[in-house]
Design an enzyme around this catalytic site. Structure first.
Site, PDB file in Angstrom:
ATOM      1  N   HIS A 171       0.835  -1.205   0.000  1.00 26.21           N
ATOM      2  CA  HIS A 171       0.000   0.000   0.000  1.00 26.21           C
ATOM      3  C   HIS A 171       0.870   1.255   0.000  1.00 26.21           C
ATOM      4  CE1 HIS A 171      -2.994   3.003   1.061  1.00 26.21           C
ATOM      5  NE2 HIS A 171      -2.170   3.383   2.018  1.00 26.21           N
ATOM      6  N   GLU A 172       1.932   1.227   0.785  1.00 27.18           N
ATOM      7  CA  GLU A 172       2.798   2.404   0.905  1.00 27.18           C
ATOM      8  C   GLU A 172       3.551   2.703  -0.390  1.00 27.18           C
ATOM      9  OE1 GLU A 172       2.869   4.384   3.491  1.00 27.18           O
ATOM     10  OE2 GLU A 172       1.699   3.154   4.871  1.00 27.18           O
TER      11      GLU A 172
END
Length: 246
Positions: free
Chosen positions: A69-70
């Site tokens: 996600h990051e």
């Protein structure tokens, strides 16, 4: 112990999970290698080796999901879906600032910027300082190492994952079932599960505000990775009703 990790996640599985990370559209193409990941795990012997096989697979899925996600390059209609584009970037996009906070222990080095780098997008001088101290690398003076050396990069993310920062537990202790919420945690709805890891990482932005796209994106990666690794994602995947840690 590193053998234990590679017996659970082979290079083939790693490539299936992070299938588009070397796409030409990705800024970090060629950077994040399976070998760098396995090498970095040797510094954190408890990662992916704690508990039964199911627990160990869940930890690998959760770590790769949160970091995907990051670093995602995915979008709603992306080829193979938005959750196939983790690890696309190794530095914060746009024009990030200095991320320099006043700190006696970890003072900023002149001219250095501590914006998000690596799988967990480690930010701020105090995190670069503490992570560097833990892994034996001077990241205060050399923050770019996190975007230039893949082993160091993975190590910073594993450091964040394995290390409790009061009053928060470590993500490792949460996913392996070693964290028992205190009364102070239970009242605000912080219960064991993937959701509280999102709270640890970015609770102030993503938790206690109902459903939101960022939180849901993390869950989407986690569900896909659990499916590939053959484990049940478990309960309490969101933090929609959890107050952030103090």
């Amino acid at each position: 112990l590193s053998q234990n990790i590679s017996s659970l996640i082979s290079k083939n599985l790693f490539e299936r999970i992070l299938v588009h990370r070397n796409d030409r559209a990705c800024g970090a193409k060629g950077f994040y290698t399976y070998e760098a990941f396995i090498t970095a795990t040797k510094t954190f012997a408890a990662f992916g080796t704690t508990g039964d096989t199911n627990t160990r697979n869940k930890e690998i899925a959760a770590f790769l999901a949160q970091t995907s996600h990051e670093t995602t390059g995915g979008w709603a209609t992306a080829p193979d879906g938005p959750y196939s584009w983790g690890y696309c970037y190794n530095r914060e996009q746009g024009s990030p600032g200095d991320y320099c906070a006043s700190s006696q222990q970890w003072p900023c080095a002149p001219g250095k910027k501590y914006f998000g780098r690596g799988p967990i997008q480690i930010s701020y001088n105090y995190n670069y300082g503490a992570a560097g101290s833990a892994i034996g690398v001077n990241l205060l003076n050399n923050p770019d190492l996190v975007a230039n050396d893949a082993v160091v990069s993975f190590k910073t993310a594993l450091w964040f994952w394995m290390t409790a920062q009061q009053p928060k537990p470590s993500a490792h202790d949460v996913i392996t079932g070693r964290w028992s919420p205190s009364v102070a945690d239970s009242a605000p709805g912080r219960v064991p599960g993937f959701g509280v890891i999102t709270n640890i990482i970015n609770g102030g932005m993503e938790c206690n505000s109902g459903s939101n796209a960022l939180m849901d994106n993390r869950i989407g990666f986690y569900r896909r990775y659990c499916q590939i690794l053959g484990v049940d994602p478990g309960n309490n995947l969101d933090c929609a009703n959890q107050r952030p840690f103090g």
